[in-house]
Motif scaffolding. Sequence first.
Motif, PDB file in Angstrom:
ATOM      1  N   THR A 159       0.724  -1.102   0.066  1.00  0.00           N
ATOM      2  CA  THR A 159       0.230   0.056  -0.092  1.00  0.00           C
ATOM      3  C   THR A 159       0.887   1.277  -0.035  1.00  0.00           C
ATOM      4  O   THR A 159       1.638   1.397   0.840  1.00  0.00           O
ATOM      5  CB  THR A 159      -1.016   0.140   1.360  1.00  0.00           C
ATOM      6  OG1 THR A 159      -1.792  -1.065   1.266  1.00  0.00           O
ATOM      7  CG2 THR A 159      -1.919   1.125   1.319  1.00  0.00           C
ATOM      8  N   GLU A 160       0.411   2.103  -0.911  1.00  0.00           N
ATOM      9  CA  GLU A 160       1.516   3.570  -0.916  1.00  0.00           C
ATOM     10  C   GLU A 160       1.094   4.121   0.554  1.00  0.00           C
ATOM     11  O   GLU A 160       0.197   4.491   0.913  1.00  0.00           O
ATOM     12  CB  GLU A 160       0.791   4.261  -1.733  1.00  0.00           C
ATOM     13  CG  GLU A 160       1.639   5.516  -2.159  1.00  0.00           C
ATOM     14  CD  GLU A 160       1.151   6.276  -3.537  1.00  0.00           C
ATOM     15  OE1 GLU A 160       1.546   7.416  -3.521  1.00  0.00           O
ATOM     16  OE2 GLU A 160       0.520   5.694  -4.375  1.00  0.00           O
ATOM     17  N   PRO A 161       2.332   4.529   1.151  1.00  0.00           N
ATOM     18  CA  PRO A 161       2.116   5.135   2.319  1.00  0.00           C
ATOM     19  C   PRO A 161       1.576   6.481   2.357  1.00  0.00           C
ATOM     20  O   PRO A 161       1.411   7.094   1.203  1.00  0.00           O
ATOM     21  CB  PRO A 161       3.477   5.610   2.736  1.00  0.00           C
ATOM     22  CG  PRO A 161       4.533   5.301   1.228  1.00  0.00           C
ATOM     23  CD  PRO A 161       3.536   4.537   0.523  1.00  0.00           C
ATOM     24  N   THR A 162       0.878   6.957   3.337  1.00  0.00           N
ATOM     25  CA  THR A 162       0.141   8.398   3.531  1.00  0.00           C
ATOM     26  C   THR A 162       1.207   9.265   3.385  1.00  0.00           C
ATOM     27  O   THR A 162       2.311   9.269   4.042  1.00  0.00           O
ATOM     28  CB  THR A 162      -0.576   8.354   4.719  1.00  0.00           C
ATOM     29  OG1 THR A 162      -1.545   7.265   4.973  1.00  0.00           O
ATOM     30  CG2 THR A 162      -1.181   9.792   4.918  1.00  0.00           C
ATOM     31  N   PRO A 163       1.061  10.132   2.317  1.00  0.00           N
ATOM     32  CA  PRO A 163       1.906  11.414   2.196  1.00  0.00           C
ATOM     33  C   PRO A 163       2.075  12.019   3.664  1.00  0.00           C
ATOM     34  O   PRO A 163       0.940  12.124   4.459  1.00  0.00           O
ATOM     35  CB  PRO A 163       1.216  12.253   1.235  1.00  0.00           C
ATOM     36  CG  PRO A 163       0.149  11.501   0.453  1.00  0.00           C
ATOM     37  CD  PRO A 163      -0.100  10.533   1.411  1.00  0.00           C
ATOM     38  N   PRO A 164       3.091  12.724   3.882  1.00  0.00           N
ATOM     39  CA  PRO A 164       3.253  13.335   5.246  1.00  0.00           C
ATOM     40  C   PRO A 164       2.359  14.565   5.467  1.00  0.00           C
ATOM     41  O   PRO A 164       1.965  14.689   6.635  1.00  0.00           O
ATOM     42  CB  PRO A 164       4.991  13.743   5.108  1.00  0.00           C
ATOM     43  CG  PRO A 164       5.580  12.930   4.217  1.00  0.00           C
ATOM     44  CD  PRO A 164       4.416  12.744   3.085  1.00  0.00           C
ATOM     45  N   GLU A 165       1.899  15.066   4.490  1.00  0.00           N
ATOM     46  CA  GLU A 165       1.119  16.325   4.443  1.00  0.00           C
ATOM     47  C   GLU A 165      -0.200  15.794   5.071  1.00  0.00           C
ATOM     48  O   GLU A 165      -1.183  16.497   5.698  1.00  0.00           O
ATOM     49  CB  GLU A 165       1.055  17.070   3.323  1.00  0.00           C
ATOM     50  CG  GLU A 165       2.336  17.786   3.080  1.00  0.00           C
ATOM     51  CD  GLU A 165       3.139  16.796   1.936  1.00  0.00           C
ATOM     52  OE1 GLU A 165       3.783  17.373   0.888  1.00  0.00           O
ATOM     53  OE2 GLU A 165       3.012  15.646   1.979  1.00  0.00           O
TER      54      GLU A 165
END
Length: 209
Positions: free
Chosen positions: A15-21
Amino acid sequence: MMVSLADELFGPQTTEPTPPEAQRWEYFLAQGVRPVCTFVRRREGLGWTPARLVVSYPDATPPVPPDPAIAWDARLDRWLVDHQIRAVDAGNEAERFGFALEAQLEPIEIRYGSGYFNAVLVSYLQDSGFADQPAVREKLEEIHSYAPSEGQAREDCAAQMKAVLAANARRLEALGYGRSTSIEILANAIAHYLDERFNIHTRALLGFG
């Protein structure tokens, strides 16, 4: 234990990690608070200010101030849409989707060339139900374009455009808008895109028809 490069690259999809923002937005979602976003982009002379996003939390208890504005990014905007985070109102939603259309349609433009892309775009919209939508019809009436040559290239180009617009219609419905509202928002988004692509408002400011 060392992992082989083959296993690292060709193993199960992760799963693509959640963007930091987006981690703050994810936190509020987990708490049952539904954020909303505001797409901010204003005319400045004959140009535009940079596109930004402001995320706020109107249902938070106790109240939480809106986040600072951040630069618009296709990855972040897609995260917001994928997590059913709507714009503050339907008009702002149309601006948000209209701005995103440029990046979504750009690969088609690169493949077919700007002139041919423009001709097929106008022809497709004129021949589709979008021409019945007042916002789109108004913009089409201000565009001077030649008819693209018939053939497989035209069919393929139009089909790719239709696929992009259909994907956006589905995204709007997934955001919780009814079908008729989704169509209206998408039509207004297309109108925003056409206005900027063909410099309709700018030409009017300069006195050109």
